[in-house]
Design a protein around this motif. Sequence first.
Motif, short mmCIF file in Angstrom:
data_model
loop_
_atom_site.label_atom_id
_atom_site.label_comp_id
_atom_site.label_asym_id
_atom_site.label_seq_id
_atom_site.Cartn_x
_atom_site.Cartn_y
_atom_site.Cartn_z
N GLY A 142 89.32 41.30 -20.71
CA GLY A 142 89.36 40.32 -21.78
C GLY A 142 90.19 39.13 -21.35
O GLY A 142 90.79 39.14 -20.26
N PRO A 143 90.26 38.09 -22.18
CA PRO A 143 91.07 36.92 -21.83
C PRO A 143 92.52 37.32 -21.56
O PRO A 143 93.13 38.05 -22.34
CB PRO A 143 90.97 36.04 -23.08
N GLY A 144 93.06 36.88 -20.43
CA GLY A 144 94.43 37.23 -20.06
C GLY A 144 94.58 38.60 -19.47
O GLY A 144 95.69 39.01 -19.11
N ALA A 145 93.49 39.35 -19.37
CA ALA A 145 93.52 40.70 -18.80
C ALA A 145 92.24 40.92 -18.02
O ALA A 145 91.49 41.85 -18.28
CB ALA A 145 93.68 41.74 -19.90
N SER A 167 79.85 41.40 -12.96
CA SER A 167 79.69 40.26 -13.85
C SER A 167 78.24 40.15 -14.31
O SER A 167 77.30 40.42 -13.54
CB SER A 167 80.08 38.96 -13.14
N ALA A 168 78.05 39.76 -15.57
CA ALA A 168 76.73 39.47 -16.14
C ALA A 168 75.74 40.60 -15.89
O ALA A 168 74.59 40.38 -15.52
CB ALA A 168 76.18 38.14 -15.57
N LEU A 169 76.18 41.84 -16.11
CA LEU A 169 75.32 42.99 -15.87
C LEU A 169 74.05 42.91 -16.72
O LEU A 169 74.09 42.60 -17.91
CB LEU A 169 76.06 44.29 -16.19
N ALA A 192 82.12 35.69 -17.42
CA ALA A 192 80.95 36.57 -17.35
C ALA A 192 81.28 37.99 -16.89
O ALA A 192 80.37 38.81 -16.77
CB ALA A 192 79.90 35.97 -16.39
N VAL A 193 82.56 38.31 -16.66
CA VAL A 193 82.92 39.63 -16.17
C VAL A 193 82.62 40.69 -17.23
O VAL A 193 83.03 40.56 -18.39
CB VAL A 193 84.41 39.69 -15.77
#
Length: 414
Positions: A142-145, A167-169, A192-193
Amino acid sequence: MITVVGTGTGAPAPLDAVAEAGLVVGGRRHLDAVRLPAAAERLVLGPLAPALDTIEEYVAKGRRVVVLASGDPGFFGIVRALAERFGARRLDVRPGVSSVAAAFARLGLAWDDAAVVSAHGRDPRTAVNMCRAHPKVAVLTGPGAGPAELGAALARTAPGRVLVVASALGSAGERLERVSPAEAAGRDWGTAVSVVLCLDEARAPGPARTLAGAAAVRPVGWALDEGDFAHRDSMITKFEVRALALARLGPRPGDLVWDVGSGSGSVAVECARLGAAVSAVEKAADGVGRIRANAGAHGVDVHVLHGEAPAALDELDTPDAVFVGGGGHGLPGIVAECARRARRTVVVAMAALDRVPAVRAALTGSGFGCDGVLLQSSRLAPLPGDVTRLAAANPVFLLWGVRPHAVADEGVAL
């Protein structure tokens, strides 16, 4: 009825799920990928509370609601929040393939022995500690992690790990990249991760499993015999002391434990066997090698720091629990520094009566509640003539301090 549909890893939302919807809720990419009925309203999912309020309005009017989510919405997904608000009986859940399952499948790896951690909207320290302790971990980011933050933390304590960033699975732009923690730390990975897999490829995979998850691999017993460790001149925390120390430390998956003045590393290894990430601090060069050898012999990973406390402690991440063994006249200062950093508890083993008051003062002076015992044990020992005597071990004082309102992390699926 609320229909919850898992999409996003290659499977489109079934048309019948949205055909009669009055409201379709989801991320923008999920909504854009589905042809909505002309009469249906769409709600781009942002903050969860307002979305739940809107869903409740439609449910109250008897109108059908469809929620589009990524992968399996019951796996760290929106099903939990919907069930808590509306009740499980109102949900028609149609799961897709989770990003975790898809990522492992792309690599051709089984994942019944993997730990799964969510760092989305949570303190990433739990994910970092799991990646240090376990050979196969999936981290929902997530953002920051994300991969960069995870890599930066692991580069200092577990640089040999391999990170697979998925990413983008399920999309045309799907990517799986194998990088070192240092390489991950130096990149901007964007938004996109899907998931990050952390692998310790030096540890061989185990046999076929009956129970799934990292917690299914529980050690057979603890407080191991001293003979199970390499040590110098019996300089090792005896198993009677270790048994109570482990009970007070409470090492568990997601924790970080310090073993300060580690010696042979017996406490460090036992904490790692119980699923915690461990940093061992040892000032003797031969002790550093011994700790690493004992960790390897027991199939666990222990981060070993060659240095002297309290100065060396500045290089370590914040621990949940600390064990302090040994220590000379500087022991109270070491304990005070450990207590300043520890989130939950500090346990101290001492043979010298004279140091007990100062150590107790160091714990209570740091705001910890303090308790302790004097451990005196006698072991069965053989005598000639097929008889047995009691052999007394040296008495040891064990003090422990517990921080009031200790914080418990969440986010581990085991």
